[in-house]
Design a protein around this motif. Structure first.
Motif, PDB file in Angstrom:
ATOM      1  N   GLU A 145       0.789  -1.231   0.000  1.00 20.81           N
ATOM      2  CA  GLU A 145       0.000   0.000   0.000  1.00 20.81           C
ATOM      3  C   GLU A 145       0.827   1.291   0.000  1.00 20.81           C
ATOM      4  O   GLU A 145       0.314   2.344  -0.362  1.00 20.81           O
ATOM      5  CB  GLU A 145      -0.911   0.014   1.234  1.00 20.81           C
ATOM      6  N   SER A 146       2.075   1.234   0.407  1.00 18.20           N
ATOM      7  CA  SER A 146       2.837   2.462   0.643  1.00 18.20           C
ATOM      8  C   SER A 146       3.888   2.735  -0.442  1.00 18.20           C
ATOM      9  O   SER A 146       4.549   1.824  -0.929  1.00 18.20           O
ATOM     10  CB  SER A 146       3.536   2.382   1.997  1.00 18.20           C
ATOM     11  N   GLU A 147       4.052   4.024  -0.762  1.00 12.96           N
ATOM     12  CA  GLU A 147       5.098   4.460  -1.683  1.00 12.96           C
ATOM     13  C   GLU A 147       6.389   4.802  -0.955  1.00 12.96           C
ATOM     14  O   GLU A 147       7.405   5.113  -1.598  1.00 12.96           O
ATOM     15  CB  GLU A 147       4.637   5.703  -2.460  1.00 12.96           C
ATOM     16  N   SER A 148       6.386   4.737   0.344  1.00 19.10           N
ATOM     17  CA  SER A 148       7.539   5.157   1.130  1.00 19.10           C
ATOM     18  C   SER A 148       8.777   4.306   0.819  1.00 19.10           C
ATOM     19  O   SER A 148       8.687   3.086   0.655  1.00 19.10           O
ATOM     20  CB  SER A 148       7.223   5.046   2.627  1.00 19.10           C
ATOM     21  N   LEU A 149       9.926   4.967   0.746  1.00 22.96           N
ATOM     22  CA  LEU A 149      11.197   4.275   0.539  1.00 22.96           C
ATOM     23  C   LEU A 149      11.987   4.166   1.845  1.00 22.96           C
ATOM     24  O   LEU A 149      13.174   3.827   1.813  1.00 22.96           O
ATOM     25  CB  LEU A 149      12.036   5.006  -0.516  1.00 22.96           C
ATOM     26  N   ASP A 150      11.355   4.447   2.963  1.00 21.22           N
ATOM     27  CA  ASP A 150      12.025   4.309   4.252  1.00 21.22           C
ATOM     28  C   ASP A 150      12.398   2.843   4.479  1.00 21.22           C
ATOM     29  O   ASP A 150      11.561   1.946   4.312  1.00 21.22           O
ATOM     30  CB  ASP A 150      11.116   4.779   5.390  1.00 21.22           C
ATOM     31  N   ALA A 151      13.641   2.589   4.842  1.00 20.60           N
ATOM     32  CA  ALA A 151      14.102   1.221   5.076  1.00 20.60           C
ATOM     33  C   ALA A 151      15.121   1.222   6.203  1.00 20.60           C
ATOM     34  O   ALA A 151      16.218   1.760   6.048  1.00 20.60           O
ATOM     35  CB  ALA A 151      14.710   0.638   3.805  1.00 20.60           C
ATOM     36  N   MET A 152      14.742   0.636   7.330  1.00 17.14           N
ATOM     37  CA  MET A 152      15.666   0.571   8.459  1.00 17.14           C
ATOM     38  C   MET A 152      16.781  -0.427   8.183  1.00 17.14           C
ATOM     39  O   MET A 152      17.932  -0.232   8.577  1.00 17.14           O
ATOM     40  CB  MET A 152      14.899   0.174   9.723  1.00 17.14           C
ATOM     41  N   TYR A 153      16.436  -1.514   7.498  1.00 12.89           N
ATOM     42  CA  TYR A 153      17.408  -2.549   7.158  1.00 12.89           C
ATOM     43  C   TYR A 153      17.527  -2.618   5.641  1.00 12.89           C
ATOM     44  O   TYR A 153      16.965  -3.493   4.980  1.00 12.89           O
ATOM     45  CB  TYR A 153      16.974  -3.897   7.746  1.00 12.89           C
ATOM     46  N   GLY A 154      18.256  -1.683   5.086  1.00 10.90           N
ATOM     47  CA  GLY A 154      18.412  -1.574   3.647  1.00 10.90           C
ATOM     48  C   GLY A 154      18.454  -0.109   3.262  1.00 10.90           C
ATOM     49  O   GLY A 154      18.266   0.781   4.100  1.00 10.90           O
ATOM     50  N   THR A 155      18.699   0.158   1.985  1.00  8.58           N
ATOM     51  CA  THR A 155      18.763   1.537   1.504  1.00  8.58           C
ATOM     52  C   THR A 155      17.444   1.984   0.891  1.00  8.58           C
ATOM     53  O   THR A 155      16.963   3.086   1.160  1.00  8.58           O
ATOM     54  CB  THR A 155      19.885   1.686   0.463  1.00  8.58           C
ATOM     55  N   PHE A 156      16.855   1.113   0.087  1.00  9.42           N
ATOM     56  CA  PHE A 156      15.618   1.464  -0.614  1.00  9.42           C
ATOM     57  C   PHE A 156      14.438   0.572  -0.202  1.00  9.42           C
ATOM     58  O   PHE A 156      13.307   1.036  -0.133  1.00  9.42           O
ATOM     59  CB  PHE A 156      15.819   1.333  -2.138  1.00  9.42           C
ATOM     60  N   LEU A 157      14.708  -0.713   0.062  1.00 13.08           N
ATOM     61  CA  LEU A 157      13.655  -1.652   0.456  1.00 13.08           C
ATOM     62  C   LEU A 157      14.124  -2.445   1.660  1.00 13.08           C
ATOM     63  O   LEU A 157      15.224  -3.003   1.660  1.00 13.08           O
ATOM     64  CB  LEU A 157      13.324  -2.605  -0.698  1.00 13.08           C
ATOM     65  N   ASP A 158      13.294  -2.488   2.695  1.00 17.74           N
ATOM     66  CA  ASP A 158      13.669  -3.138   3.947  1.00 17.74           C
ATOM     67  C   ASP A 158      13.889  -4.641   3.758  1.00 17.74           C
ATOM     68  O   ASP A 158      13.137  -5.304   3.030  1.00 17.74           O
ATOM     69  CB  ASP A 158      12.566  -2.901   4.990  1.00 17.74           C
ATOM     70  N   GLN A 159      14.912  -5.154   4.423  1.00 22.01           N
ATOM     71  CA  GLN A 159      15.255  -6.572   4.324  1.00 22.01           C
ATOM     72  C   GLN A 159      14.088  -7.475   4.709  1.00 22.01           C
ATOM     73  O   GLN A 159      13.933  -8.572   4.167  1.00 22.01           O
ATOM     74  CB  GLN A 159      16.464  -6.885   5.206  1.00 22.01           C
ATOM     75  N   ARG A 160      13.259  -7.033   5.611  1.00 22.48           N
ATOM     76  CA  ARG A 160      12.137  -7.862   6.051  1.00 22.48           C
ATOM     77  C   ARG A 160      11.135  -8.089   4.930  1.00 22.48           C
ATOM     78  O   ARG A 160      10.549  -9.168   4.818  1.00 22.48           O
ATOM     79  CB  ARG A 160      11.477  -7.216   7.276  1.00 22.48           C
ATOM     80  N   TYR A 161      10.957  -7.092   4.078  1.00 23.21           N
ATOM     81  CA  TYR A 161      10.105  -7.271   2.903  1.00 23.21           C
ATOM     82  C   TYR A 161      10.770  -8.190   1.888  1.00 23.21           C
ATOM     83  O   TYR A 161      10.099  -8.987   1.213  1.00 23.21           O
ATOM     84  CB  TYR A 161       9.794  -5.919   2.256  1.00 23.21           C
ATOM     85  N   ILE A 162      12.091  -8.073   1.764  1.00 29.41           N
ATOM     86  CA  ILE A 162      12.828  -8.939   0.844  1.00 29.41           C
ATOM     87  C   ILE A 162      12.695 -10.395   1.279  1.00 29.41           C
ATOM     88  O   ILE A 162      12.444 -11.284   0.458  1.00 29.41           O
ATOM     89  CB  ILE A 162      14.310  -8.514   0.780  1.00 29.41           C
ATOM     90  N   ASN A 163      12.863 -10.659   2.577  1.00 33.15           N
ATOM     91  CA  ASN A 163      12.720 -12.024   3.092  1.00 33.15           C
ATOM     92  C   ASN A 163      11.332 -12.577   2.782  1.00 33.15           C
ATOM     93  O   ASN A 163      11.176 -13.741   2.390  1.00 33.15           O
ATOM     94  CB  ASN A 163      12.952 -12.044   4.602  1.00 33.15           C
TER      95      ASN A 163
END
Length: 340
Positions: free
Chosen positions: A182-200
């Motif tokens: 749902e979100s366009e945000s590029l905020d990523a605590m674990y990563g630069t552009f996409l958070d590692q948790r989404y990648i997993n």
């Protein structure tokens, strides 16, 4: 085999909290249901609309929790098991290895768990343990010790019980899974552009690629090239002239022509030749070395033909390629964020 008596709402709250702690993802009840099979013994507890008292077998809780972690991309298998039991069974028909294993296990108990530690993650001096094994028991025992520690970490990571707070990654501030869609945000605590948790999560649920937010799909592409050592610039998302990501080799500056201009198309439709021609015009205009179209689909025959006939340096990263990227990013992330 134990049982736990609680309310269905209390249990859902408990499991949601434990999932968030272990995965770093905040899930609502509907999202938890989506992770389970229709015949899961606990699914009725999640679907119940009224608060009621429930008696739950603890082995069901453990199994359901492990399935959830696996489907969130936290673990690599649905059933993890108890490390000592797994190795004891493995060496059942090899008396010499079984004897070494029991010595290795005994030393682990004495040097770590015997010190009042509950978890393998709790101030475990791994290097000292391995050194002792090598000196006292030899190289073959050292290999067994490494497997024991690895399996113990996996089994503790997959435990739902709050007394065992073990987790491979100390995730901070759980993020909502729904924001991936749902979100366009590029905020990523674990990563630069996409958070590692989404990648997993995506690595274990590649069918969700076509429904993730288009901006997050661009972020995934940018994250891949950034972690591969390139300099990356992501577009504004809207009104970016059609170029979603620009990539430079690490020895180039941003004012120099990019190595690649990238368009990201999260779509079910085939990529047509019109898009290929458009990207080629941008490549020429910016004096880039080539172009890449990243898609959850693939090139149409016309797009393939125009690249071949006109010798356009336009490449395709199709759905299969993106899934390979996810698996690679998952491994990279494990090393970066999980301390391996």
């Amino acid at each position: 085999m134990g049982t736990w008596v609680t309310t269905n709402t209390g249990f859902r709250s408990f499991l949601s909290d434990r999932i968030g702690y272990k995965s770093g993802l905040a899930l609502n009840n509907t999202e938890m249901i989506e992770l389970l099979d229709s015949n899961d013994p606990l699914i009725g507890i999640f679907k119940s609309q009224n608060e009621e008292l429930v008696r739950i077998r603890t082995n069901y809780i453990e199994d359901t929790f492990q399935i959830m972690l696996y489907r969130l991309g936290v673990t690599t298998k649905e059933f993890v098991g108890h490390a000592p039991t797994l190795l004891d069974l493995e060496f059942m028909h090899s008396p010499s290895k079984r004897l070494l294993f029991r010595k290795v296990l005994k030393l682990l108990g004495e040097t770590h768990f015997g010190q009042g530690k509950k978890s393998i993650f709790d101030e475990f001096d791994e290097d000292s343990y391995y050194k002792s094994i090598r000196v006292d028991l030899g190289v073959e025992a050292l290999a067994i010790a490494r497997r024991l520690v690895s399996l113990t970490k996996e089994s503790e990571e997959a435990s739902p019980w709050d007394w065992l707070s073990a987790r491979v990654t100390e995730w901070h501030s759980p993020i909502e899974l729904k924001q991936l869609f749902e979100s366009e945000s590029l905020d990523a605590m674990y990563g630069t552009f996409l958070d590692q948790r989404y990648i997993n999560y995506l690595a274990s649920n590649s069918d969700k690629l076509s429904t993730m937010h288009w901006r997050k799909f661009e972020a995934l592409t940018a994250e891949y090239f950034e972690r591969k050592g390139y300099k990356v610039q992501i577009g504004e998302g809207r009104n970016d002239g059609g170029i979603d990501v620009r990539v430079w080799s690490k020895d180039l500056e941003f004012y120099q022509p990019p190595v690649q201009l990238i368009q990201c198309k999260r779509t079910k439709s085939k990529i047509d030749k019109v898009l290929v021609k458009s990207l080629w015009a941008d490549v020429v205009n910016e004096n880039a070395k080539g172009g890449l179209i990243v898609t959850t689909s693939s090139f149409s025959p016309g797009a393939i033909e125009v690249c071949k006939v006109r010798n356009y340096p336009i490449r395709e990263a199709n759905r299969k390629t993106v899934i390979e990227w996810l698996n690679e990013l998952r491994k990279i992330g494990k090393g970066v964020f999980m301390g391996e």
